[in-house]
Design a protein around this motif. Structure first.
Motif, PDB file in Angstrom:
ATOM      1  N   LEU A  14       1.234  -1.676  10.346  1.00 51.29           N
ATOM      2  CA  LEU A  14       2.046  -0.890   9.427  1.00 51.29           C
ATOM      3  C   LEU A  14       1.497   0.534   9.448  1.00 51.29           C
ATOM      4  CD1 LEU A  14       3.415  -1.970   6.112  1.00 51.29           C
ATOM      5  CD2 LEU A  14       1.912  -0.014   6.031  1.00 51.29           C
ATOM      6  N   ILE A  15       2.366   1.528   9.314  1.00 54.46           N
ATOM      7  CA  ILE A  15       1.939   2.929   9.250  1.00 54.46           C
ATOM      8  C   ILE A  15       2.446   3.505   7.932  1.00 54.46           C
ATOM      9  CG2 ILE A  15       2.139   5.223  10.285  1.00 54.46           C
ATOM     10  CD1 ILE A  15       2.423   3.770  13.002  1.00 54.46           C
ATOM     11  N   ALA A  16       1.564   4.258   7.269  1.00 55.00           N
ATOM     12  CA  ALA A  16       1.916   4.828   5.967  1.00 55.00           C
ATOM     13  C   ALA A  16       1.314   6.213   5.813  1.00 55.00           C
ATOM     14  CB  ALA A  16       1.422   3.921   4.847  1.00 55.00           C
ATOM     15  N   GLU A  17       1.968   7.015   4.994  1.00 54.76           N
ATOM     16  CA  GLU A  17       1.459   8.324   4.605  1.00 54.76           C
ATOM     17  C   GLU A  17       0.596   8.094   3.362  1.00 54.76           C
ATOM     18  OE1 GLU A  17       1.384  12.468   5.376  1.00 54.76           O
ATOM     19  OE2 GLU A  17       2.336  10.869   6.510  1.00 54.76           O
ATOM     20  N   VAL A  18      -0.706   8.286   3.501  1.00 57.71           N
ATOM     21  CA  VAL A  18      -1.670   7.984   2.434  1.00 57.71           C
ATOM     22  C   VAL A  18      -2.105   9.266   1.750  1.00 57.71           C
ATOM     23  CG1 VAL A  18      -3.958   7.025   1.944  1.00 57.71           C
ATOM     24  CG2 VAL A  18      -2.495   5.959   3.683  1.00 57.71           C
ATOM     25  N   ARG A  19      -2.020   9.269   0.432  1.00 57.96           N
ATOM     26  CA  ARG A  19      -2.519  10.395  -0.375  1.00 57.96           C
ATOM     27  C   ARG A  19      -3.692   9.900  -1.201  1.00 57.96           C
ATOM     28  NH1 ARG A  19      -2.040  12.486  -5.496  1.00 57.96           N
ATOM     29  NH2 ARG A  19      -0.449  11.000  -6.098  1.00 57.96           N
ATOM     30  N   MET A  20      -4.878  10.365  -0.841  1.00 61.65           N
ATOM     31  CA  MET A  20      -6.072  10.014  -1.604  1.00 61.65           C
ATOM     32  C   MET A  20      -6.072  10.826  -2.892  1.00 61.65           C
ATOM     33  SD  MET A  20      -7.691   7.797   0.277  1.00 61.65           S
ATOM     34  CE  MET A  20      -9.396   7.742  -0.272  1.00 61.65           C
ATOM     35  N   ALA A  53      -7.054  -5.016   3.726  1.00 57.96           N
ATOM     36  CA  ALA A  53      -6.642  -4.210   4.867  1.00 57.96           C
ATOM     37  C   ALA A  53      -7.770  -3.316   5.360  1.00 57.96           C
ATOM     38  CB  ALA A  53      -5.455  -3.334   4.485  1.00 57.96           C
ATOM     39  N   LEU A  54      -7.648  -2.945   6.616  1.00 55.93           N
ATOM     40  CA  LEU A  54      -8.492  -1.925   7.223  1.00 55.93           C
ATOM     41  C   LEU A  54      -7.596  -0.734   7.545  1.00 55.93           C
ATOM     42  CD1 LEU A  54     -10.562  -4.022   9.778  1.00 55.93           C
ATOM     43  CD2 LEU A  54     -11.485  -2.764   7.847  1.00 55.93           C
ATOM     44  N   PRO A  55      -7.718   0.353   6.810  1.00 57.01           N
ATOM     45  CA  PRO A  55      -7.009   1.565   7.211  1.00 57.01           C
ATOM     46  C   PRO A  55      -7.660   2.103   8.490  1.00 57.01           C
ATOM     47  CG  PRO A  55      -7.747   1.685   4.914  1.00 57.01           C
ATOM     48  CD  PRO A  55      -8.418   0.509   5.540  1.00 57.01           C
ATOM     49  N   SER A  69      -1.379  10.431   7.667  1.00 60.69           N
ATOM     50  CA  SER A  69      -0.684   9.248   8.169  1.00 60.69           C
ATOM     51  C   SER A  69      -1.720   8.320   8.793  1.00 60.69           C
ATOM     52  CB  SER A  69       0.353   9.674   9.208  1.00 60.69           C
ATOM     53  OG  SER A  69       1.075   8.554   9.647  1.00 60.69           O
ATOM     54  N   LEU A  70      -1.726   7.054   8.343  1.00 59.16           N
ATOM     55  CA  LEU A  70      -2.697   6.081   8.836  1.00 59.16           C
ATOM     56  C   LEU A  70      -2.013   4.780   9.228  1.00 59.16           C
ATOM     57  CD1 LEU A  70      -5.522   6.289   6.115  1.00 59.16           C
ATOM     58  CD2 LEU A  70      -5.502   7.377   8.371  1.00 59.16           C
ATOM     59  N   GLY A  71      -2.557   4.127  10.230  1.00 59.06           N
ATOM     60  CA  GLY A  71      -2.176   2.764  10.543  1.00 59.06           C
ATOM     61  C   GLY A  71      -3.025   1.813   9.713  1.00 59.06           C
ATOM     62  N   VAL A  98      -7.356   4.350  -5.958  1.00 65.60           N
ATOM     63  CA  VAL A  98      -7.958   5.559  -5.384  1.00 65.60           C
ATOM     64  C   VAL A  98      -6.984   6.316  -4.477  1.00 65.60           C
ATOM     65  CG1 VAL A  98     -10.330   4.721  -5.603  1.00 65.60           C
ATOM     66  CG2 VAL A  98      -9.033   4.299  -3.479  1.00 65.60           C
ATOM     67  N   ALA A  99      -5.820   5.700  -4.191  1.00 67.94           N
ATOM     68  CA  ALA A  99      -4.843   6.355  -3.312  1.00 67.94           C
ATOM     69  C   ALA A  99      -3.509   5.655  -3.437  1.00 67.94           C
ATOM     70  CB  ALA A  99      -5.320   6.306  -1.865  1.00 67.94           C
ATOM     71  N   GLU A 100      -2.474   6.348  -2.994  1.00 69.80           N
ATOM     72  CA  GLU A 100      -1.160   5.727  -2.889  1.00 69.80           C
ATOM     73  C   GLU A 100      -0.597   6.033  -1.514  1.00 69.80           C
ATOM     74  OE1 GLU A 100       2.052   8.311  -5.110  1.00 69.80           O
ATOM     75  OE2 GLU A 100       0.295   7.986  -6.383  1.00 69.80           O
ATOM     76  N   ALA A 101       0.300   5.182  -1.076  1.00 71.06           N
ATOM     77  CA  ALA A 101       0.831   5.320   0.279  1.00 71.06           C
ATOM     78  C   ALA A 101       2.316   4.994   0.314  1.00 71.06           C
ATOM     79  CB  ALA A 101       0.075   4.391   1.221  1.00 71.06           C
ATOM     80  N   ILE A 102       3.036   5.700   1.180  1.00 72.69           N
ATOM     81  CA  ILE A 102       4.453   5.479   1.410  1.00 72.69           C
ATOM     82  C   ILE A 102       4.585   4.894   2.818  1.00 72.69           C
ATOM     83  CG2 ILE A 102       6.726   6.560   1.626  1.00 72.69           C
ATOM     84  CD1 ILE A 102       5.560   6.738  -1.209  1.00 72.69           C
ATOM     85  N   VAL A 103       5.259   3.767   2.934  1.00 74.98           N
ATOM     86  CA  VAL A 103       5.455   3.111   4.227  1.00 74.98           C
ATOM     87  C   VAL A 103       6.326   3.981   5.108  1.00 74.98           C
ATOM     88  CG1 VAL A 103       6.375   1.070   5.391  1.00 74.98           C
ATOM     89  CG2 VAL A 103       5.169   0.820   3.203  1.00 74.98           C
ATOM     90  N   ARG A 104       5.884   4.208   6.357  1.00 73.42           N
ATOM     91  CA  ARG A 104       6.632   4.993   7.343  1.00 73.42           C
ATOM     92  C   ARG A 104       7.214   4.091   8.423  1.00 73.42           C
ATOM     93  NH1 ARG A 104       7.792   8.644   4.126  1.00 73.42           N
ATOM     94  NH2 ARG A 104       6.193  10.090   3.572  1.00 73.42           N
TER      95      ARG A 104
END
Length: 105
Positions: A14-20, A53-55, A69-71, A98-104
């Motif tokens: 899965l790939i997501a845009e992560v905002r710490m 998960a492992l980012p 953007s992280l896998g 500690v962060a939120e992410a939007i699925v890409r």
């Protein structure tokens, strides 16, 4: 296979845009490095439902306040990936959010 080897060769599930989050806003007090593992929660509501998960951070640490953007590679991808894709957004947990992410993808 070691975690270090996995981080170098893993294909993202899965790939997501992560905002710490910033440290002052409850985020981490320091960077997240390659090999960091965290549960990904499908919402902030209780009961918390999450998946280990492992980012795939790579060579540059992920800093508080940074967006990237992280896998992701999940321990149980057959359960985690559909649930997180359906939610469209998820939250990284480390005793607190500690962060939120939007699925890409």
């Amino acid at each position: 296979m070691s975690r270090a080897s996995l981080m170098k060769t893993a294909t993202p599930q899965l790939i997501a845009e992560v905002r710490m989050y910033e440290t002052a806003s409850g985020g981490r007090t320091g960077p997240a490095y390659s090999g960091w593992r965290c549960p990904c929660m499908v919402s902030q509501e209780t009961p918390l439902i999450g998946f280990d998960a492992l980012p795939l951070i790579g060579g540059e640490p992920l800093l508080p306040g940074e967006t990237r953007s992280l896998g992701f590679v999940f321990l149980l991808p057959e359960e985690a990936v559909p649930a997180i894709r359906m939610a469209g957004r998820f939250f990284l947990w480390e005793g607190r959010f500690v962060a939120e992410a939007i699925v890409r993808s």
